[in-house]
Design a protein around this motif. Sequence first.
Motif, mmCIF file in Angstrom:
data_model
loop_
_atom_site.group_PDB
_atom_site.id
_atom_site.type_symbol
_atom_site.label_atom_id
_atom_site.label_comp_id
_atom_site.label_asym_id
_atom_site.label_seq_id
_atom_site.Cartn_x
_atom_site.Cartn_y
_atom_site.Cartn_z
ATOM 1 N N VAL A 125 6.683 3.688 -4.780
ATOM 2 C CA VAL A 125 7.194 5.046 -4.625
ATOM 3 C C VAL A 125 7.962 5.444 -5.886
ATOM 4 N N THR A 126 7.814 6.688 -6.306
ATOM 5 C CA THR A 126 8.483 7.200 -7.499
ATOM 6 C C THR A 126 9.539 8.237 -7.098
ATOM 7 N N ASP A 127 10.167 8.833 -8.096
ATOM 8 C CA ASP A 127 11.163 9.871 -7.833
ATOM 9 C C ASP A 127 10.560 11.075 -7.120
ATOM 10 N N VAL A 128 9.292 11.357 -7.376
ATOM 11 C CA VAL A 128 8.639 12.506 -6.740
ATOM 12 C C VAL A 128 8.565 12.305 -5.232
ATOM 13 N N GLY A 129 8.089 11.142 -4.814
ATOM 14 C CA GLY A 129 8.005 10.871 -3.381
ATOM 15 C C GLY A 129 9.363 10.780 -2.729
ATOM 16 N N LEU A 130 10.328 10.173 -3.403
ATOM 17 C CA LEU A 130 11.676 10.046 -2.836
ATOM 18 C C LEU A 130 12.334 11.412 -2.691
ATOM 19 N N ALA A 131 12.144 12.306 -3.663
ATOM 20 C CA ALA A 131 12.721 13.648 -3.568
ATOM 21 C C ALA A 131 12.085 14.440 -2.427
ATOM 22 N N ALA A 132 10.763 14.304 -2.256
ATOM 23 C CA ALA A 132 10.089 15.022 -1.176
ATOM 24 C C ALA A 132 10.568 14.542 0.193
ATOM 25 N N VAL A 133 10.747 13.235 0.335
ATOM 26 C CA VAL A 133 11.210 12.690 1.613
ATOM 27 C C VAL A 133 12.669 13.068 1.855
ATOM 28 N N LEU A 153 15.024 4.294 6.027
ATOM 29 C CA LEU A 153 13.912 4.405 5.081
ATOM 30 C C LEU A 153 13.908 3.164 4.213
ATOM 31 N N ASP A 154 12.921 2.304 4.411
ATOM 32 C CA ASP A 154 12.798 1.061 3.657
ATOM 33 C C ASP A 154 11.642 1.196 2.676
ATOM 34 N N LEU A 155 11.966 1.321 1.394
ATOM 35 C CA LEU A 155 10.962 1.449 0.330
ATOM 36 C C LEU A 155 10.950 0.239 -0.582
ATOM 37 N N SER A 156 11.603 -0.830 -0.215
ATOM 38 C CA SER A 156 11.779 -1.978 -1.107
ATOM 39 C C SER A 156 10.440 -2.542 -1.544
ATOM 40 N N LEU A 158 0.808 -1.214 0.000
ATOM 41 C CA LEU A 158 0.000 0.000 0.000
ATOM 42 C C LEU A 158 0.841 1.264 0.000
ATOM 43 N N LEU A 159 2.157 1.125 -0.037
ATOM 44 C CA LEU A 159 3.034 2.285 0.074
ATOM 45 C C LEU A 159 3.229 2.935 -1.288
ATOM 46 N N ASN A 160 2.881 4.223 -1.374
ATOM 47 C CA ASN A 160 3.082 5.008 -2.587
ATOM 48 C C ASN A 160 3.541 6.413 -2.190
ATOM 49 N N ASP A 161 3.602 7.313 -3.140
ATOM 50 C CA ASP A 161 4.100 8.661 -2.880
ATOM 51 C C ASP A 161 3.234 9.389 -1.852
ATOM 52 N N GLU A 162 1.933 9.300 -2.004
ATOM 53 C CA GLU A 162 1.034 10.037 -1.110
ATOM 54 C C GLU A 162 1.182 9.568 0.334
ATOM 55 N N VAL A 163 1.211 8.256 0.533
ATOM 56 C CA VAL A 163 1.341 7.724 1.890
ATOM 57 C C VAL A 163 2.704 8.087 2.478
ATOM 58 N N LEU A 164 3.753 7.959 1.674
ATOM 59 C CA LEU A 164 5.105 8.250 2.162
ATOM 60 C C LEU A 164 5.258 9.709 2.561
ATOM 61 N N ILE A 165 4.781 10.619 1.738
ATOM 62 C CA ILE A 165 4.907 12.047 2.039
ATOM 63 C C ILE A 165 4.077 12.422 3.267
ATOM 64 N N SER A 166 2.923 11.782 3.440
ATOM 65 C CA SER A 166 2.075 12.087 4.591
ATOM 66 C C SER A 166 2.709 11.646 5.903
ATOM 67 N N CYS A 213 12.331 -1.386 -6.520
ATOM 68 C CA CYS A 213 11.472 -0.228 -6.783
ATOM 69 C C CYS A 213 11.584 0.113 -8.265
ATOM 70 N N GLU A 214 10.608 -0.282 -9.040
ATOM 71 C CA GLU A 214 10.674 -0.120 -10.489
ATOM 72 C C GLU A 214 10.438 1.315 -10.944
ATOM 73 N N LYS A 215 9.908 2.171 -10.081
ATOM 74 C CA LYS A 215 9.572 3.524 -10.481
ATOM 75 C C LYS A 215 10.596 4.558 -10.007
ATOM 76 N N ILE A 216 11.691 4.114 -9.415
ATOM 77 C CA ILE A 216 12.733 5.020 -8.952
ATOM 78 C C ILE A 216 13.882 4.991 -9.949
ATOM 79 N N THR A 217 14.334 6.172 -10.362
ATOM 80 C CA THR A 217 15.412 6.295 -11.335
ATOM 81 C C THR A 217 16.596 7.041 -10.695
ATOM 82 N N THR A 218 17.556 7.384 -11.526
ATOM 83 C CA THR A 218 18.738 8.095 -11.026
ATOM 84 C C THR A 218 18.388 9.470 -10.456
ATOM 85 N N ALA A 219 17.293 10.056 -10.927
ATOM 86 C CA ALA A 219 16.893 11.372 -10.405
ATOM 87 C C ALA A 219 16.553 11.284 -8.922
ATOM 88 N N GLY A 220 15.826 10.233 -8.522
ATOM 89 C CA GLY A 220 15.489 10.065 -7.113
ATOM 90 C C GLY A 220 16.698 9.754 -6.262
#
Length: 348
Positions: A116-124, A109-112, A92-100, A139-146
């Motif tokens: 979660v995407t680069d947006v959530g990782l950058a905010a955290v 921080l365990d996101l395995s 159930l863990l996604n960007d919205e839950v993580l940022i909240s 984490c298939e949605k995390i790239t080098t930007a995160g």
Amino acid sequence: MDKGKSVVAELAASLSDVRITPRQSPKPKSFLPSPSFYSFSKKAKPRKLVSLCLGTLGQHLEDIITDISEFAAFFPPHIKLAIMSIARRRRLLNDEVLISLAESSWEILDLSGSDVTDVGLAAVANVCSNLRAVDISRCEKITTAGVSEIVSHCPSLEILRCGGCPRSEFTARRCLNLLKPKLNTLEEDSWEELDTLDIGGGAESLRWLVWPKIDDKSKETLAAECPRVTINPQPSPYDLSGSRVPVEALASVPLDHSIVEDIDPKTWAVSAAPRRPVAPPNPNAPPEIPIAERFRLAYVEREARLAPKRAKRERQQRRRAERDYMMNDIDARSVALAAQASRNLRKS
């Protein structure tokens, strides 16, 4: 409704320091139990009350996950971290839950395996600048930007876990240049101006890299340019440099294991898969009260029960403050004595 949701946070915060200490009494030496008795007692140790509350909350996490941002502020940081770990295990863990749930005091921080995407990782990364261990494996949605955001905003990062799926393996290979320590080119007029600038860059504090399927070329590159980084450390008391390997750097142990160690595993046994079909409700049966309404009713009942005690405590504090003022202030004491003397004169 918001006050009703906060009752869970109040219960968890009030029970966080509960310790169950058995009463001890001296026994004759001949009646001491065997060592096997102690080992059995250790296995049967009861769970903490806060862990039981988290287990109950975790079982209903799917029902309240969409409104997590409304009442997340009422939870203390360690409770938020436990809720995030349960949400990750229940898919159930996604960007919205993580940022909240993000808190600045978090160190791991365990996101395995999460969404979660680069947006959530950058905010955290901007909030949790004290992170020292991060797991982004599978984490298939995390790239080098995160990953770049984590490296640049978390100077205390010591442990990084990555890989585990094709997309994460590709991201890990692309991030090698981000992990290398480097010196920035600066041009200033004096040494005083250099003190306010960042001379170094990269993952300067990184010590352990957990990448189970690392390729030979990447391993050689890291060994040549990052000699301080230990790749895939083994569970031994000390590594080659004489430093103890932390538990967070062992691939066989989940990064957030210590956070949910005391919580019943049945809490996340039910994944976010489609729910089983339920029987049609009985039209004659009373409607089921939603969990949010239960929280609200419990909060109202608690407030009504504590209202007389609070009023009594306020009256006592007010009388105590007035008495202290009369005893400590000379002018107030003089006025009180003069009033008492005038009353006595009128009576006489």
